[in-house]
Scaffold this motif. Structure first.
Motif, PDB file in Angstrom:
ATOM      1  N   PHE A 195      84.836  49.097  27.274  1.00 15.18           N
ATOM      2  CA  PHE A 195      85.778  49.115  28.400  1.00 15.18           C
ATOM      3  C   PHE A 195      86.065  50.110  29.263  1.00 15.18           C
ATOM      4  O   PHE A 195      86.321  49.976  30.510  1.00 15.18           O
ATOM      5  CB  PHE A 195      87.000  48.295  27.566  1.00 15.18           C
ATOM      6  CG  PHE A 195      88.179  48.252  28.580  1.00 15.18           C
ATOM      7  CD1 PHE A 195      88.364  47.055  28.984  1.00 15.18           C
ATOM      8  CD2 PHE A 195      89.298  49.309  28.624  1.00 15.18           C
ATOM      9  CE1 PHE A 195      89.359  46.731  30.294  1.00 15.18           C
ATOM     10  CE2 PHE A 195      90.351  48.983  29.601  1.00 15.18           C
ATOM     11  CZ  PHE A 195      90.353  47.613  30.466  1.00 15.18           C
ATOM     12  N   LEU A 196      86.361  51.207  28.647  1.00 19.00           N
ATOM     13  CA  LEU A 196      86.793  52.522  29.504  1.00 19.00           C
ATOM     14  C   LEU A 196      85.455  52.562  30.481  1.00 19.00           C
ATOM     15  O   LEU A 196      85.665  53.042  31.741  1.00 19.00           O
ATOM     16  CB  LEU A 196      86.999  53.808  28.788  1.00 19.00           C
ATOM     17  CG  LEU A 196      88.314  53.476  27.867  1.00 19.00           C
ATOM     18  CD1 LEU A 196      88.441  54.747  26.927  1.00 19.00           C
ATOM     19  CD2 LEU A 196      89.341  53.341  28.938  1.00 19.00           C
ATOM     20  N   LEU A 197      84.323  52.773  30.095  1.00 16.26           N
ATOM     21  CA  LEU A 197      83.114  52.887  30.930  1.00 16.26           C
ATOM     22  C   LEU A 197      82.954  51.913  31.906  1.00 16.26           C
ATOM     23  O   LEU A 197      82.718  52.153  33.265  1.00 16.26           O
ATOM     24  CB  LEU A 197      82.125  52.975  30.067  1.00 16.26           C
ATOM     25  CG  LEU A 197      81.709  54.169  29.215  1.00 16.26           C
ATOM     26  CD1 LEU A 197      80.556  54.348  28.348  1.00 16.26           C
ATOM     27  CD2 LEU A 197      81.657  55.482  30.156  1.00 16.26           C
ATOM     28  N   SER A 198      83.314  50.797  31.755  1.00 14.96           N
ATOM     29  CA  SER A 198      83.295  49.621  32.696  1.00 14.96           C
ATOM     30  C   SER A 198      84.245  50.045  33.574  1.00 14.96           C
ATOM     31  O   SER A 198      84.361  49.808  35.052  1.00 14.96           O
ATOM     32  CB  SER A 198      83.377  48.116  31.826  1.00 14.96           C
ATOM     33  OG  SER A 198      82.360  48.180  31.021  1.00 14.96           O
ATOM     34  N   ALA A 199      85.719  50.188  33.220  1.00 16.72           N
ATOM     35  CA  ALA A 199      86.620  50.653  34.203  1.00 16.72           C
ATOM     36  C   ALA A 199      86.475  51.679  35.141  1.00 16.72           C
ATOM     37  O   ALA A 199      86.681  51.564  36.317  1.00 16.72           O
ATOM     38  CB  ALA A 199      87.933  50.605  33.290  1.00 16.72           C
ATOM     39  N   ALA A 200      85.726  52.768  34.640  1.00 16.25           N
ATOM     40  CA  ALA A 200      85.233  53.789  35.256  1.00 16.25           C
ATOM     41  C   ALA A 200      84.216  53.485  36.456  1.00 16.25           C
ATOM     42  O   ALA A 200      84.422  54.092  37.361  1.00 16.25           O
ATOM     43  CB  ALA A 200      85.100  55.096  34.380  1.00 16.25           C
ATOM     44  N   SER A 201      83.433  52.569  35.996  1.00 16.17           N
ATOM     45  CA  SER A 201      82.391  52.450  36.940  1.00 16.17           C
ATOM     46  C   SER A 201      83.173  51.409  38.071  1.00 16.17           C
ATOM     47  O   SER A 201      82.595  51.666  39.180  1.00 16.17           O
ATOM     48  CB  SER A 201      81.296  51.525  36.215  1.00 16.17           C
ATOM     49  OG  SER A 201      80.658  52.154  35.148  1.00 16.17           O
ATOM     50  N   ALA A 202      83.950  50.533  37.669  1.00 12.26           N
ATOM     51  CA  ALA A 202      84.643  49.885  38.619  1.00 12.26           C
ATOM     52  C   ALA A 202      85.334  50.609  39.787  1.00 12.26           C
ATOM     53  O   ALA A 202      85.238  50.215  40.929  1.00 12.26           O
ATOM     54  CB  ALA A 202      85.296  48.551  37.915  1.00 12.26           C
ATOM     55  N   MET A 203      86.234  51.672  39.262  1.00 17.28           N
ATOM     56  CA  MET A 203      86.869  52.406  39.933  1.00 17.28           C
ATOM     57  C   MET A 203      85.993  53.123  41.156  1.00 17.28           C
ATOM     58  O   MET A 203      86.258  53.512  41.963  1.00 17.28           O
ATOM     59  CB  MET A 203      87.772  53.367  39.225  1.00 17.28           C
ATOM     60  CG  MET A 203      88.803  52.471  38.367  1.00 17.28           C
ATOM     61  SD  MET A 203      90.132  53.528  37.905  1.00 17.28           S
ATOM     62  CE  MET A 203      89.283  54.590  36.810  1.00 17.28           C
ATOM     63  N   LEU A 204      84.853  53.588  40.486  1.00 20.10           N
ATOM     64  CA  LEU A 204      83.917  54.367  41.199  1.00 20.10           C
ATOM     65  C   LEU A 204      83.331  53.698  42.380  1.00 20.10           C
ATOM     66  O   LEU A 204      83.109  53.982  43.620  1.00 20.10           O
ATOM     67  CB  LEU A 204      82.749  55.035  40.386  1.00 20.10           C
ATOM     68  CG  LEU A 204      81.615  55.875  41.179  1.00 20.10           C
ATOM     69  CD1 LEU A 204      82.206  56.990  41.583  1.00 20.10           C
ATOM     70  CD2 LEU A 204      80.574  56.228  40.081  1.00 20.10           C
TER      71      LEU A 204
END
Length: 148
Positions: A129-138
């Motif tokens: 989840f955290l990696l997905s959220a970080a990717s979306a923010m990027l």
């Protein structure tokens, strides 16, 4: 309503592969637990399902977390290192460790804690989840900068 087909695993017995139902694999894992033995095929299947979960099943929670993080890092570098870590570090290692525990070649049998297995799945889900959220923010930041 049509029932879904049963889930099957392929378990290797010597040189032949045969499909085994998930229910049979779970029953074999329970027998293994009572006999203080690990089921190598079950450990490998868990690691195939959730990378590192087979290590948690073997009683090596931190090793499972390291395999998970290593494979995710490898996936970010290139696809091949991540898949290699998942296959070798996760699936094969879980199988080899469980088999070694049964034969007394690696540290002694460790009881599988259901809480540790659930905890590992939570760690796995939070990490994804955290990696997905970080990717979306990027991606959003790159879009705002006009880079996309």
């Amino acid at each position: 309503m049509i029932a879904p087909p049963p889930a099957y695993l392929t378990i290797m017995h010597s040189d032949a592969a045969e499909p085994v139902s998930l229910r049979d694999a779970m029953a074999a894992a329970e027998v293994s637990r009572r006999e203080k033995k690990k089921n190598p095929a079950f450990a490998a299947g868990l690691s195939l399902l959730f990378n590192g979960l087979g290590q948690a099943y073997n009683g090596q929670f931190m090793r499972g977390v390291l395999v998970l993080l290593g494979s995710l890092f490898g996936l970010f570098i290139l696809i091949v290192p991540g898949v290699a870590i998942w296959a070798w570090g996760g699936v094969y290692d879980a199988y080899r460790t469980a088999k070694g525990m049964n034969e007394g070649l690696v540290p002694p049998y460790r009881e599988t804690s259901p809480l540790a297995v659930v905890g590992f799945v939570v760690v796995w889900a939070v990490t994804i989840f955290l990696l997905s959220a970080a990717s979306a923010m990027l991606l959003v930041a790159m879009g705002l900068q006009g880079m996309l």
